[in-house]
Motif scaffolding. Structure first.
Motif, PDB file in Angstrom:
ATOM      1  N   VAL A   9       0.719  -1.264  -0.085  1.00 33.61           N
ATOM      2  CA  VAL A   9       0.055   0.016  -0.004  1.00 33.61           C
ATOM      3  C   VAL A   9       0.894   1.302  -0.122  1.00 33.61           C
ATOM      4  O   VAL A   9       0.260   2.314  -0.260  1.00 33.61           O
ATOM      5  CB  VAL A   9      -0.924   0.000   1.144  1.00 33.61           C
ATOM      6  CG1 VAL A   9      -1.700  -1.316   1.026  1.00 33.61           C
ATOM      7  CG2 VAL A   9      -0.325   0.172   2.482  1.00 33.61           C
ATOM      8  N   GLY A  10       2.243   0.948   0.337  1.00 33.90           N
ATOM      9  CA  GLY A  10       3.044   2.265   0.011  1.00 33.90           C
ATOM     10  C   GLY A  10       3.229   3.239   1.339  1.00 33.90           C
ATOM     11  O   GLY A  10       3.941   4.021   1.148  1.00 33.90           O
ATOM     12  N   SER A  11       2.596   2.837   2.438  1.00 33.26           N
ATOM     13  CA  SER A  11       2.940   3.634   3.659  1.00 33.26           C
ATOM     14  C   SER A  11       2.735   3.009   5.004  1.00 33.26           C
ATOM     15  O   SER A  11       1.643   1.965   4.942  1.00 33.26           O
ATOM     16  CB  SER A  11       2.154   4.992   3.577  1.00 33.26           C
ATOM     17  OG  SER A  11       0.618   4.977   3.959  1.00 33.26           O
ATOM     18  N   PHE A  12       3.065   3.431   6.005  1.00 36.75           N
ATOM     19  CA  PHE A  12       2.803   2.636   7.180  1.00 36.75           C
ATOM     20  C   PHE A  12       1.265   3.277   7.876  1.00 36.75           C
ATOM     21  O   PHE A  12       0.589   2.085   8.327  1.00 36.75           O
ATOM     22  CB  PHE A  12       3.740   3.159   8.358  1.00 36.75           C
ATOM     23  CG  PHE A  12       5.005   2.498   8.198  1.00 36.75           C
ATOM     24  CD1 PHE A  12       5.512   1.034   7.359  1.00 36.75           C
ATOM     25  CD2 PHE A  12       6.340   2.879   8.832  1.00 36.75           C
ATOM     26  CE1 PHE A  12       6.606   0.631   7.377  1.00 36.75           C
ATOM     27  CE2 PHE A  12       7.395   2.385   8.788  1.00 36.75           C
ATOM     28  CZ  PHE A  12       7.601   1.254   8.165  1.00 36.75           C
ATOM     29  N   ALA A  24       2.100   3.262  14.799  1.00 36.09           N
ATOM     30  CA  ALA A  24       3.034   2.868  15.353  1.00 36.09           C
ATOM     31  C   ALA A  24       3.279   1.384  15.736  1.00 36.09           C
ATOM     32  O   ALA A  24       4.556   0.727  15.783  1.00 36.09           O
ATOM     33  CB  ALA A  24       3.080   3.327  16.864  1.00 36.09           C
ATOM     34  N   ALA A  25       2.325   0.676  15.581  1.00 31.83           N
ATOM     35  CA  ALA A  25       2.333  -0.851  15.818  1.00 31.83           C
ATOM     36  C   ALA A  25       2.714  -1.475  14.403  1.00 31.83           C
ATOM     37  O   ALA A  25       3.862  -2.379  14.504  1.00 31.83           O
ATOM     38  CB  ALA A  25       1.018  -1.508  16.023  1.00 31.83           C
ATOM     39  N   ARG A  29       6.626  -3.624  14.186  1.00 31.25           N
ATOM     40  CA  ARG A  29       6.822  -4.832  13.985  1.00 31.25           C
ATOM     41  C   ARG A  29       7.729  -4.978  12.747  1.00 31.25           C
ATOM     42  O   ARG A  29       8.529  -5.881  12.507  1.00 31.25           O
ATOM     43  CB  ARG A  29       5.452  -5.351  13.420  1.00 31.25           C
ATOM     44  CG  ARG A  29       4.302  -5.325  14.588  1.00 31.25           C
ATOM     45  CD  ARG A  29       4.926  -6.621  15.678  1.00 31.25           C
ATOM     46  NE  ARG A  29       4.750  -7.681  15.116  1.00 31.25           N
ATOM     47  CZ  ARG A  29       3.861  -8.686  15.140  1.00 31.25           C
ATOM     48  NH1 ARG A  29       2.660  -8.294  15.769  1.00 31.25           N
ATOM     49  NH2 ARG A  29       3.904  -9.698  14.692  1.00 31.25           N
ATOM     50  N   VAL A  30       7.560  -3.947  11.808  1.00 31.35           N
ATOM     51  CA  VAL A  30       8.834  -4.028  10.753  1.00 31.35           C
ATOM     52  C   VAL A  30      10.073  -3.615  11.053  1.00 31.35           C
ATOM     53  O   VAL A  30      10.868  -4.390  10.884  1.00 31.35           O
ATOM     54  CB  VAL A  30       8.315  -2.998   9.857  1.00 31.35           C
ATOM     55  CG1 VAL A  30       9.556  -2.697   8.585  1.00 31.35           C
ATOM     56  CG2 VAL A  30       7.067  -3.073   9.117  1.00 31.35           C
TER      57      VAL A  30
END
Length: 278
Positions: A9-12, A24-25, A29-30
């Motif tokens: 999707v291209g973004s957090f 933030a989650a 995790r990344v």
């Protein structure tokens, strides 16, 4: 999953929205995965997420692994119970079908049921419907069915409105509705047939639907044109009164229909039998 979604999707933030977690989650995790690998997966300085060489190397294998896992889970999951899809118009749903679906749901023959409510006759006869309650003078070609009730139409009003009508007819309004099909009968069609009716010339209120016209009649707001077969309970309880000696028989009726070419499953037969007997 967090890595694959963020990359796709291209973004957090977009990944967080899709995964129903906080941004933030996703970032955490990344980062945990990067720490375990000992290599960065995204270039953090870019305006949009851009994979590093390591991230690009992992992209296809991770996506294929997740697809394989989803397929395995779909195969292992218990199949969803079949659902009987029945269609009818809004008036039939309100005044006839829903009450019978309730008694069916409480019976030993109960099964999942999906209702389709539409006033477009073309949608009622969709191939997607297992059963349909249709308004017609006969079963359509390619379908089989059972006559549920013949149609009888009559002007009706609440007891209070009926008393006012007999005292001062000119102060009464006819509760009308739009015709959604050529064979529907509203006040225009009924009055053309009943040339001697005392209702000629009365002002009209255009209601949102046939059901709305009956609701307005129950509230004492005017005279509705009632399908007596659909309104047996209201007439039997005296909530609505006939304003004529005998209803008009139209030669039409309400049929429970199903496609001739389709083999009926036991659950469809169970619901059809319940509706035909009630």
């Amino acid at each position: 999953m967090f890595f694959e979604t963020a990359l796709r999707v291209g973004s957090f933030s977009a990944a967080a929205s899709e995964l129903y977690v906080s941004q933030a989650a996703v970032s955490k995790r990344v980062k945990q995965l990067e720490t375990w690998l000992g290599a960065d997966l995204f270039e953090r300085g870019a305006r949009s997420l851009k994979p590093t060489p390591t991230g690009a190397q992992l992209a296809d294998p991770v996506a294929m692994t997740l697809d394989y896992l989803q397929g395995a889970l779909n195969q292992a999951r218990s199949p969803t119970a079949a659902c009987v899809r029945i269609a009818c118009n809004s008036a039939v749903s309100v005044f006839w079908l829903f009450e019978r679906l309730r008694s069916f749901a409480l019976s030993a023959a109960s099964c999942p049921v999906e209702t389709v409510i539409t006033d477009d006759p073309r949608d009622l006869l969709s191939a997607d419907n297992d059963l349909a309650v249709i308004y017609a003078n006969q079963i359509p070609q390619g379908w089989e069915g059972h006559l549920l009730m013949s149609e009888e139409l009559a002007p009706v009003a609440s007891p209070e409105q009926a008393a006012r009508f007999y005292k001062a007819p000119q102060d009464t309004r006819l509760l009308d509705y739009r015709r959604h099909a050529p064979d529907w009968i509203n006040w225009d069609v009924w009055l053309q047939r009943e040339t001697q009716s005392a209702l000629h010339g009365l002002p009209r209120t255009l209601c949102q639907s046939y059901s709305n016209s009956i609701g307005q009649a129950l509230a004492g707001e005017g005279i509705a044109l009632a399908s007596c077969s659909l309104l047996k309970e209201e007439l039997a309880l005296g909530r609505l009164l006939l304003l004529v000696d005998a209803p008009m028989t139209t030669g039409k009726g309400y049929f429970l229909a199903w496609q001739r070419s389709r083999e009926l499953r036991p659950d469809i037969e169970g619901l059809a039998s319940h509706l035909c007997q009630s």
